[in-house]
Design a protein around this motif. Structure first.
Motif, PDB file in Angstrom:
ATOM      1  N   THR A  66     -10.999   4.517   3.436  1.00 58.75           N
ATOM      2  CA  THR A  66     -11.922   5.176   4.374  1.00 58.75           C
ATOM      3  C   THR A  66     -13.359   4.692   4.188  1.00 58.75           C
ATOM      4  N   SER A  67     -13.806   4.541   2.945  1.00 58.07           N
ATOM      5  CA  SER A  67     -15.182   4.055   2.738  1.00 58.07           C
ATOM      6  C   SER A  67     -15.304   2.601   3.174  1.00 58.07           C
ATOM      7  N   ASN A 113       2.026   5.070   1.040  1.00 55.16           N
ATOM      8  CA  ASN A 113       2.072   5.692   2.367  1.00 55.16           C
ATOM      9  C   ASN A 113       0.785   6.436   2.719  1.00 55.16           C
ATOM     10  N   ASP A 114       0.095   6.938   1.714  1.00 55.22           N
ATOM     11  CA  ASP A 114      -1.143   7.688   1.983  1.00 55.22           C
ATOM     12  C   ASP A 114      -2.404   6.815   1.861  1.00 55.22           C
ATOM     13  N   TRP A 115      -2.268   5.492   1.973  1.00 56.78           N
ATOM     14  CA  TRP A 115      -3.410   4.579   1.825  1.00 56.78           C
ATOM     15  C   TRP A 115      -4.519   4.882   2.828  1.00 56.78           C
ATOM     16  N   CYS A 116      -4.147   5.303   4.030  1.00 58.55           N
ATOM     17  CA  CYS A 116      -5.156   5.576   5.079  1.00 58.55           C
ATOM     18  C   CYS A 116      -6.067   6.737   4.712  1.00 58.55           C
ATOM     19  N   THR A 117      -5.684   7.559   3.755  1.00 60.49           N
ATOM     20  CA  THR A 117      -6.541   8.662   3.329  1.00 60.49           C
ATOM     21  C   THR A 117      -7.209   8.376   1.981  1.00 60.49           C
ATOM     22  N   ASP A 118      -6.920   7.231   1.395  1.00 63.30           N
ATOM     23  CA  ASP A 118      -7.531   6.835   0.128  1.00 63.30           C
ATOM     24  C   ASP A 118      -9.019   6.564   0.337  1.00 63.30           C
ATOM     25  N   ILE A 119      -9.848   6.956  -0.633  1.00 64.71           N
ATOM     26  CA  ILE A 119     -11.298   6.784  -0.532  1.00 64.71           C
ATOM     27  C   ILE A 119     -11.684   5.318  -0.372  1.00 64.71           C
ATOM     28  N   TYR A 127       0.843  -1.191   0.000  1.00 63.02           N
ATOM     29  CA  TYR A 127       0.000   0.000   0.000  1.00 63.02           C
ATOM     30  C   TYR A 127       0.880   1.243   0.000  1.00 63.02           C
TER      31      TYR A 127
END
Length: 168
Positions: free
Chosen positions: A61-62, A52-58, A50
């Motif tokens: 989060t959805s 590094n910004d996976w935690c903010t990917d739609i 994943y």
């Protein structure tokens, strides 16, 4: 995920009431949960990559929101089902409250939503496969429970659907 698998494997079976439950079925259910948890965990630890910004990917989060919603529905529905019977009772009663207002298989619906949320959050083939097979295994159970309730209880709500609110 680990908490949910642990809860379903080791804690939930001891909260159910009703008819005696075959120990062999309990063992195989626990074995399946442990194996599935291992496979999901192995994939996420050793195979998935994943950004590094996976935690903010739609997708994450959805999927996480769907997972938490499904888990809440599942746990609440299981609680309502456990409260239907007094200790020692084995008769069937009509579930009331929560999503049982709309569907006969509210607990099944919650579990399906939960695993599809997990699949979306992880964006992994093993998780999607597990979500799909969960739907294929417990979807028909919800349908058969719904038919049983309609045949058994003359006062069963006719507007209640089997699995998906207002649809099926």
């Amino acid at each position: 995920l680990c908490f949910l698998i642990y809860f379903r494997t080791f804690i939930y079976p001891f909260f159910t009431r009703g008819r005696p439950f075959p120990l062999q079925l309990l063992f195989f259910g626990m074995l399946f949960c442990i194996y599935n948890g291992f496979l999901q965990g192995y994939y996420l630890i050793y195979c998935a990559e994943y950004p590094n910004d996976w935690c903010t990917d739609i997708r994450f989060t959805s999927g996480l929101l769907l997972f938490l919603l499904g888990m809440g529905i599942n746990i609440h529905s299981d609680l309502l089902l456990r409260q239907l019977r007094k200790p020692g009772e084995v008769i069937y009663k009509i579930p009331q409250g929560g999503l049982f207002t709309y569907v006969s298989g509210a607990n099944y619906f919650g579990e399906i939503v939960e695993w599809f949320g997990f699949a979306i959050a992880t964006w992994s083939l093993p998780a999607f496969a597990f979500a799909f097979f969960t739907l294929c295994c417990i979807g028909p159970r919800a349908y058969h429970h719904h038919r049983y309730y309609l045949k058994t209880f003359t006062d069963y709500p006719k507007s209640r659907k089997a699995l998906i609110p207002f649809v099926f």
